[in-house]
Design a protein around this motif. Structure first.
Motif, PDB file in Angstrom:
ATOM      1  N   PRO A  41     -10.145 -20.387 -10.709  1.00  0.00           N
ATOM      2  CA  PRO A  41      -9.970 -19.421  -9.644  1.00  0.00           C
ATOM      3  C   PRO A  41      -8.163 -19.774  -9.233  1.00  0.00           C
ATOM      4  CG  PRO A  41     -11.851 -21.102  -8.782  1.00  0.00           C
ATOM      5  CD  PRO A  41     -11.336 -20.799 -10.308  1.00  0.00           C
ATOM      6  N   ASP A  42      -7.352 -19.277  -9.131  1.00  0.00           N
ATOM      7  CA  ASP A  42      -6.182 -19.482  -8.910  1.00  0.00           C
ATOM      8  C   ASP A  42      -5.760 -19.209  -7.643  1.00  0.00           C
ATOM      9  OD1 ASP A  42      -3.307 -20.686  -9.556  1.00  0.00           O
ATOM     10  OD2 ASP A  42      -3.064 -18.493  -9.165  1.00  0.00           O
ATOM     11  N   ARG A  43      -5.704 -20.350  -6.807  1.00  0.00           N
ATOM     12  CA  ARG A  43      -5.129 -19.422  -5.365  1.00  0.00           C
ATOM     13  C   ARG A  43      -4.066 -18.543  -5.158  1.00  0.00           C
ATOM     14  NH1 ARG A  43      -3.591 -23.816  -1.155  1.00  0.00           N
ATOM     15  NH2 ARG A  43      -1.452 -23.748  -1.918  1.00  0.00           N
ATOM     16  N   GLU A  44      -3.135 -18.689  -6.046  1.00  0.00           N
ATOM     17  CA  GLU A  44      -2.402 -17.210  -5.551  1.00  0.00           C
ATOM     18  C   GLU A  44      -2.583 -16.445  -6.239  1.00  0.00           C
ATOM     19  OE1 GLU A  44       0.736 -17.598  -3.878  1.00  0.00           O
ATOM     20  OE2 GLU A  44       0.209 -19.666  -3.148  1.00  0.00           O
ATOM     21  N   ASP A  45      -3.048 -15.921  -7.368  1.00  0.00           N
ATOM     22  CA  ASP A  45      -4.060 -14.908  -8.133  1.00  0.00           C
ATOM     23  C   ASP A  45      -5.204 -14.225  -6.615  1.00  0.00           C
ATOM     24  OD1 ASP A  45      -4.718 -12.649  -9.789  1.00  0.00           O
ATOM     25  OD2 ASP A  45      -6.850 -14.071  -9.824  1.00  0.00           O
ATOM     26  N   TRP A  46      -6.593 -15.010  -6.608  1.00  0.00           N
ATOM     27  CA  TRP A  46      -7.371 -14.750  -5.126  1.00  0.00           C
ATOM     28  C   TRP A  46      -6.343 -14.076  -4.102  1.00  0.00           C
ATOM     29  CZ3 TRP A  46     -12.238 -16.378  -5.379  1.00  0.00           C
ATOM     30  CH2 TRP A  46     -13.430 -16.916  -6.424  1.00  0.00           C
ATOM     31  N   ILE A  47      -5.627 -14.523  -3.801  1.00  0.00           N
ATOM     32  CA  ILE A  47      -4.442 -14.088  -2.441  1.00  0.00           C
ATOM     33  C   ILE A  47      -3.927 -12.422  -2.845  1.00  0.00           C
ATOM     34  CG2 ILE A  47      -2.664 -14.091  -0.842  1.00  0.00           C
ATOM     35  CD1 ILE A  47      -2.959 -17.785  -0.588  1.00  0.00           C
ATOM     36  N   GLU A  48      -3.236 -12.454  -3.839  1.00  0.00           N
ATOM     37  CA  GLU A  48      -3.052 -11.450  -4.285  1.00  0.00           C
ATOM     38  C   GLU A  48      -3.677  -9.890  -4.469  1.00  0.00           C
ATOM     39  OE1 GLU A  48       0.604 -10.170  -3.763  1.00  0.00           O
ATOM     40  OE2 GLU A  48       0.364 -12.473  -2.291  1.00  0.00           O
ATOM     41  N   ALA A  49      -4.848 -10.511  -5.526  1.00  0.00           N
ATOM     42  CA  ALA A  49      -5.930  -9.680  -5.204  1.00  0.00           C
ATOM     43  C   ALA A  49      -6.777  -9.038  -4.517  1.00  0.00           C
ATOM     44  CB  ALA A  49      -6.776  -9.987  -5.911  1.00  0.00           C
ATOM     45  N   LEU A  50      -6.525  -9.840  -3.352  1.00  0.00           N
ATOM     46  CA  LEU A  50      -7.134  -9.387  -2.135  1.00  0.00           C
ATOM     47  C   LEU A  50      -6.104  -8.636  -1.310  1.00  0.00           C
ATOM     48  CD1 LEU A  50      -8.940  -8.667   0.587  1.00  0.00           C
ATOM     49  CD2 LEU A  50      -8.401 -11.301   1.164  1.00  0.00           C
ATOM     50  N   HIS A  51      -4.537  -8.850  -1.108  1.00  0.00           N
ATOM     51  CA  HIS A  51      -3.880  -8.158  -0.820  1.00  0.00           C
ATOM     52  C   HIS A  51      -3.900  -6.757  -1.637  1.00  0.00           C
ATOM     53  CE1 HIS A  51       0.402  -7.766   1.505  1.00  0.00           C
ATOM     54  NE2 HIS A  51       0.197  -7.556   0.522  1.00  0.00           N
ATOM     55  N   HIS A  52      -3.892  -6.480  -2.727  1.00  0.00           N
ATOM     56  CA  HIS A  52      -3.380  -5.514  -3.619  1.00  0.00           C
ATOM     57  C   HIS A  52      -5.057  -4.258  -3.433  1.00  0.00           C
ATOM     58  CE1 HIS A  52      -3.173  -2.577  -6.106  1.00  0.00           C
ATOM     59  NE2 HIS A  52      -4.647  -2.525  -6.994  1.00  0.00           N
ATOM     60  N   LEU A  53      -5.698  -4.796  -2.407  1.00  0.00           N
ATOM     61  CA  LEU A  53      -7.151  -3.888  -2.473  1.00  0.00           C
ATOM     62  C   LEU A  53      -6.243  -3.733  -1.085  1.00  0.00           C
ATOM     63  CD1 LEU A  53     -10.761  -5.715  -2.813  1.00  0.00           C
ATOM     64  CD2 LEU A  53      -9.131  -3.994  -4.390  1.00  0.00           C
ATOM     65  N   VAL A  54      -5.631  -4.763  -0.136  1.00  0.00           N
ATOM     66  CA  VAL A  54      -5.807  -4.113   1.476  1.00  0.00           C
ATOM     67  C   VAL A  54      -4.285  -2.853   1.324  1.00  0.00           C
ATOM     68  CG1 VAL A  54      -5.051  -5.218   3.667  1.00  0.00           C
ATOM     69  CG2 VAL A  54      -7.094  -6.238   2.303  1.00  0.00           C
ATOM     70  N   SER A  55      -3.395  -3.404   0.612  1.00  0.00           N
ATOM     71  CA  SER A  55      -2.671  -2.726   0.657  1.00  0.00           C
ATOM     72  C   SER A  55      -2.407  -1.710   0.487  1.00  0.00           C
ATOM     73  CB  SER A  55      -1.077  -3.640   0.434  1.00  0.00           C
ATOM     74  OG  SER A  55      -1.156  -3.557  -0.986  1.00  0.00           O
ATOM     75  N   THR A  56      -3.603  -1.178  -0.470  1.00  0.00           N
ATOM     76  CA  THR A  56      -3.674   0.343  -1.403  1.00  0.00           C
ATOM     77  C   THR A  56      -4.851   0.805  -1.105  1.00  0.00           C
ATOM     78  OG1 THR A  56      -5.111  -1.272  -2.981  1.00  0.00           O
ATOM     79  CG2 THR A  56      -2.947  -0.622  -3.100  1.00  0.00           C
ATOM     80  N   SER A  57      -5.258   0.426  -0.169  1.00  0.00           N
ATOM     81  CA  SER A  57      -6.455   1.264   0.624  1.00  0.00           C
ATOM     82  C   SER A  57      -6.294   2.732   1.174  1.00  0.00           C
ATOM     83  CB  SER A  57      -7.315   0.514   1.919  1.00  0.00           C
ATOM     84  OG  SER A  57      -8.464   1.339   2.509  1.00  0.00           O
ATOM     85  N   THR A  58      -6.272   3.897   0.934  1.00  0.00           N
ATOM     86  CA  THR A  58      -6.294   5.234   1.467  1.00  0.00           C
ATOM     87  C   THR A  58      -7.632   5.234   3.358  1.00  0.00           C
ATOM     88  OG1 THR A  58      -8.154   6.037   0.259  1.00  0.00           O
ATOM     89  CG2 THR A  58      -5.947   5.762  -0.509  1.00  0.00           C
ATOM     90  N   ALA A  59      -7.972   4.253   3.868  1.00  0.00           N
ATOM     91  CA  ALA A  59      -9.202   4.302   3.953  1.00  0.00           C
ATOM     92  C   ALA A  59      -8.654   4.137   5.760  1.00  0.00           C
ATOM     93  CB  ALA A  59      -9.757   3.582   4.680  1.00  0.00           C
ATOM     94  N   ASP A  60      -8.779   4.633   7.285  1.00  0.00           N
ATOM     95  CA  ASP A  60      -8.010   4.081   8.518  1.00  0.00           C
ATOM     96  C   ASP A  60      -8.051   2.887   8.671  1.00  0.00           C
ATOM     97  OD1 ASP A  60      -6.878   6.506   8.913  1.00  0.00           O
ATOM     98  OD2 ASP A  60      -9.236   6.893   9.823  1.00  0.00           O
TER      99      ASP A  60
END
Length: 201
Positions: A41-60
């Motif tokens: 695991p790479d911390r930067e990769d894992w943080i940005e993977a989570l950020h991608h999910l949050v920022s691309t969600s189309t839900a409220d």
């Protein structure tokens, strides 16, 4: 209000028989983080993977469902992006957080230290275990206090993963329901509520 569930596995990911995978299959709207390497695991990769999910969600709103190293990832993400995106996060369920600062922490996890020790800018429930090798009960409680999480300590359930007998972990769904329900009146400091959880899965 539309709601999406975001799954954040820990080290090695969550296999087919892990409760996170069972939950994802049953939740109508859910996605999980995708990282380059679950074994290293790479911390930067894992943080940005989570950020991608949050920022691309189309839900409220989104609900974060994290296990082990995934819980620490949520804390790191919240430090970096939380203030900007907190309004999108309805809550976080943090199960068996890994203490990456412990003396026995595997070398692969030490890049996630130090663990952020500041309140999360959204509601969270942290579930610890009285006999988790990845984090002592005292450390789990400390994380809850620093992150401002509601805290519950389960007795004798190990790391709450497949190895400890947790596959579907249907009992754990009640914590998810607490996050999606109207917030009840609760004390301002985390509390320990020992619970007996069957491991006959």
């Amino acid at each position: 209000m539309s709601l999406e569930h975001l799954i954040i596995p820990g080290w090695h990911g969550s296999g087919q028989d892990h409760w996170q995978s069972h939950w994802q299959a049953r939740l109508p709207t859910s996605r999980r983080t995708r990282v380059r390497d679950w074994q290293l695991p790479d911390r930067e990769d894992w943080i940005e993977a989570l950020h991608h999910l949050v920022s691309t969600s189309t839900a409220d709103r989104v609900i974060l469902i994290a296990h082990s190293l995934g819980c620490v990832t949520v804390a790191h993400w919240a430090r970096r992006h939380g203030q900007q995106w907190a309004h999108r996060v309805a809550g976080a369920l943090l199960v068996a957080p890994a203490d990456v600062e412990r003396d026995t922490a595997p070398a692969a996890l030490r890049g996630f230290a130090p663990v952020p020790m500041e309140p999360l800018p959204f509601r969270s429930i942290l579930i610890g275990s009285s006999n988790d090798r990845a984090a002592s009960a005292a450390r789990a409680e400390h994380f809850a206090e620093e992150w401002g999480s509601d805290f519950e300590l389960l007795e004798g359930v190990g790391h709450i993963n497949v190895a400890s007998g947790h596959h579907r972990w249907d009992e754990g769904r009640r914590y998810l329901r607490r996050l999606t329900a109207e917030r009840p009146a609760m004390p301002t400091v985390p509390r320990i509520t020992p619970s007996a959880v069957s491991q006959a899965y």
